[in-house]
Design a protein around this motif. Structure first.
Motif, PDB file in Angstrom:
ATOM      1  N   LEU A  94      -1.003   7.381  -4.530  1.00 48.38           N
ATOM      2  CA  LEU A  94      -0.887   5.945  -4.292  1.00 48.38           C
ATOM      3  C   LEU A  94      -2.215   5.346  -3.840  1.00 48.38           C
ATOM      4  O   LEU A  94      -2.566   4.223  -4.221  1.00 48.38           O
ATOM      5  N   LEU A  95      -2.962   6.084  -3.043  1.00 49.74           N
ATOM      6  CA  LEU A  95      -4.277   5.601  -2.622  1.00 49.74           C
ATOM      7  C   LEU A  95      -5.220   5.509  -3.822  1.00 49.74           C
ATOM      8  O   LEU A  95      -5.982   4.546  -3.947  1.00 49.74           O
ATOM      9  N   ARG A  96      -5.161   6.486  -4.712  1.00 46.46           N
ATOM     10  CA  ARG A  96      -5.998   6.437  -5.910  1.00 46.46           C
ATOM     11  C   ARG A  96      -5.624   5.254  -6.795  1.00 46.46           C
ATOM     12  O   ARG A  96      -6.476   4.651  -7.464  1.00 46.46           O
ATOM     13  N   ALA A  97      -4.344   4.907  -6.811  1.00 49.23           N
ATOM     14  CA  ALA A  97      -3.879   3.796  -7.647  1.00 49.23           C
ATOM     15  C   ALA A  97      -4.266   2.438  -7.082  1.00 49.23           C
ATOM     16  O   ALA A  97      -4.113   1.420  -7.767  1.00 49.23           O
ATOM     17  N   GLY A  98      -4.741   2.403  -5.830  1.00 42.04           N
ATOM     18  CA  GLY A  98      -5.209   1.145  -5.264  1.00 42.04           C
ATOM     19  C   GLY A  98      -4.637   0.756  -3.920  1.00 42.04           C
ATOM     20  O   GLY A  98      -5.061  -0.242  -3.332  1.00 42.04           O
ATOM     21  N   ALA A  99      -3.661   1.502  -3.408  1.00 42.85           N
ATOM     22  CA  ALA A  99      -3.111   1.186  -2.086  1.00 42.85           C
ATOM     23  C   ALA A  99      -4.152   1.450  -1.008  1.00 42.85           C
ATOM     24  O   ALA A  99      -4.964   2.376  -1.121  1.00 42.85           O
ATOM     25  N   ASP A 100      -4.138   0.642   0.022  1.00 41.27           N
ATOM     26  CA  ASP A 100      -4.999   0.863   1.183  1.00 41.27           C
ATOM     27  C   ASP A 100      -4.274   1.662   2.264  1.00 41.27           C
ATOM     28  O   ASP A 100      -4.914   2.383   3.033  1.00 41.27           O
ATOM     29  N   LYS A 101      -2.942   1.504   2.294  1.00 44.85           N
ATOM     30  CA  LYS A 101      -2.102   2.213   3.261  1.00 44.85           C
ATOM     31  C   LYS A 101      -0.840   2.668   2.545  1.00 44.85           C
ATOM     32  O   LYS A 101      -0.440   2.072   1.554  1.00 44.85           O
ATOM     33  N   VAL A 102      -0.226   3.713   3.072  1.00 42.71           N
ATOM     34  CA  VAL A 102       0.982   4.253   2.454  1.00 42.71           C
ATOM     35  C   VAL A 102       2.074   4.372   3.503  1.00 42.71           C
ATOM     36  O   VAL A 102       1.855   4.910   4.590  1.00 42.71           O
ATOM     37  N   ALA A 103       3.259   3.861   3.169  1.00 41.07           N
ATOM     38  CA  ALA A 103       4.409   3.888   4.076  1.00 41.07           C
ATOM     39  C   ALA A 103       5.287   5.098   3.767  1.00 41.07           C
ATOM     40  O   ALA A 103       5.551   5.410   2.612  1.00 41.07           O
ATOM     41  N   VAL A 104       5.737   5.756   4.828  1.00 39.14           N
ATOM     42  CA  VAL A 104       6.577   6.940   4.700  1.00 39.14           C
ATOM     43  C   VAL A 104       7.796   6.764   5.593  1.00 39.14           C
ATOM     44  O   VAL A 104       7.672   6.352   6.748  1.00 39.14           O
ATOM     45  N   ASN A 105       8.978   7.069   5.068  1.00 40.64           N
ATOM     46  CA  ASN A 105      10.203   6.986   5.857  1.00 40.64           C
ATOM     47  C   ASN A 105      10.989   8.286   5.764  1.00 40.64           C
ATOM     48  O   ASN A 105      10.957   9.118   6.655  1.00 40.64           O
ATOM     49  N   THR A 106      11.697   8.485   4.647  1.00 43.81           N
ATOM     50  CA  THR A 106      12.629   9.596   4.497  1.00 43.81           C
ATOM     51  C   THR A 106      11.983  10.944   4.770  1.00 43.81           C
ATOM     52  O   THR A 106      12.494  11.742   5.565  1.00 43.81           O
ATOM     53  N   ALA A 107      10.862  11.207   4.111  1.00 45.30           N
ATOM     54  CA  ALA A 107      10.229  12.517   4.238  1.00 45.30           C
ATOM     55  C   ALA A 107       9.755  12.776   5.664  1.00 45.30           C
ATOM     56  O   ALA A 107       9.809  13.916   6.142  1.00 45.30           O
ATOM     57  N   ALA A 108       9.299  11.720   6.345  1.00 43.43           N
ATOM     58  CA  ALA A 108       8.835  11.900   7.726  1.00 43.43           C
ATOM     59  C   ALA A 108       9.987  12.224   8.662  1.00 43.43           C
ATOM     60  O   ALA A 108       9.831  13.012   9.601  1.00 43.43           O
ATOM     61  N   LEU A 109      11.155  11.636   8.413  1.00 40.49           N
ATOM     62  CA  LEU A 109      12.315  11.958   9.238  1.00 40.49           C
ATOM     63  C   LEU A 109      12.715  13.421   9.072  1.00 40.49           C
ATOM     64  O   LEU A 109      13.122  14.082  10.038  1.00 40.49           O
TER      65      LEU A 109
END
Length: 252
Positions: A94-109
């Protein structure tokens, strides 16, 4: 005392190639091409964008890379992307595609150490912990899978742990208020911002400058809007002028 600064963020929920919006993540309605909405909000002066793939966790994949690559050719503000992120490699894509930040929910839980691995790889400024909060007896519980699945985690405890493990920001969504445009859960916002020192983006129920200003008073560093913008109930210039009139500092 200087005025409090507030970032105004447009939240774009995506399913396949469409911008969608529902109520409490249910009954998703197709609204159009997400790029068109993103470009319009950028031209109106939005501070940041949040792209969330609403079905990524369900299908174990993210569909955002192409959308991000297209958006970042025309839009030059910070973009957070999330949905289906399960590894450092997913975040890297996602960062390579252009995102500056990435949100994580399910996997982090399921694997809280993922936040630490991502922060070590890319810096904590890139790691956003997405918390979907629902009221329960005695407080709020963190949910996942678009507010359908219980985690059993207390939101306050999870916010503190997420910050300790490496999250640089929290995207806090009130599932109870999401999509209704009838006001935000200000108690939730105040409770979470009191627990952590990292920035908190408040989401769910925002409908006008009054709700944004209250969120700022309760400690939010930013507020994310979806329905109110998508359905034309307000515009970014109107919101920002009203926020300035209330004594908040916003980017012109």
């Amino acid at each position: 005392m200087s005025p409090r600064r507030l970032r105004v963020i447009a939240r774009l929920d995506v399913k396949d190639a469409f911008l969608v919006k529902g109520i409490q993540y249910e009954g998703l309605r197709k609204l159009g091409d997400p790029h068109d909405f993103a470009l319009r909000y950028y031209q109106q002066g939005i501070d940041e964008l949040v792209y969330l793939d609403t079905v990524a966790s369900l299908y174990n994949r993210s569909n955002l890379s192409g959308i991000l690559e297209r958006t970042t050719r025309d839009v030059f503000i910070p973009i957070t992307a999330g949905g289906g992120v399960r590894s450092v490699e997913d975040m890297a894509a996602l960062l390579r595609a252009g995102a500056d930040k990435v949100a994580v929910n399910t996997a982090a839980l399921h694997d809280p150490e993922l936040l630490t691995r991502c922060a070590r790889a890319f810096g904590r400024q890139c790691v956003v912990l997405s918390i979907q909060a629902k009221r329960c007896a005695g407080g709020w519980e963190a949910y996942y899978d678009n507010g359908r699945e219980h985690s059993g985690r207390d939101v306050m405890e999870w916010a503190r742990e997420g910050a300790e493990r490496g999250a640089g920001e929290i995207l806090l969504t009130s599932v109870d208020r999401e999509g209704f445009q009838k006001g935000m859960d200000q108690d939730l916002i105040a409770a979470v911002t009191a627990q952590v020192e990292i920035p908190v983006i408040a989401a769910g129920g925002a409908q006008n400058a009054e709700s944004l200003a209250l969120a700022a008073e309760n400690g939010a560093d930013a507020v994310a809007l979806g329905s109110a913008l998508h359905y034309g109930k307000t515009s970014i210039p109107e919101l920002k002028q009203a926020l300035r009139n209330k004594g908040l500092e916003v980017r012109i």
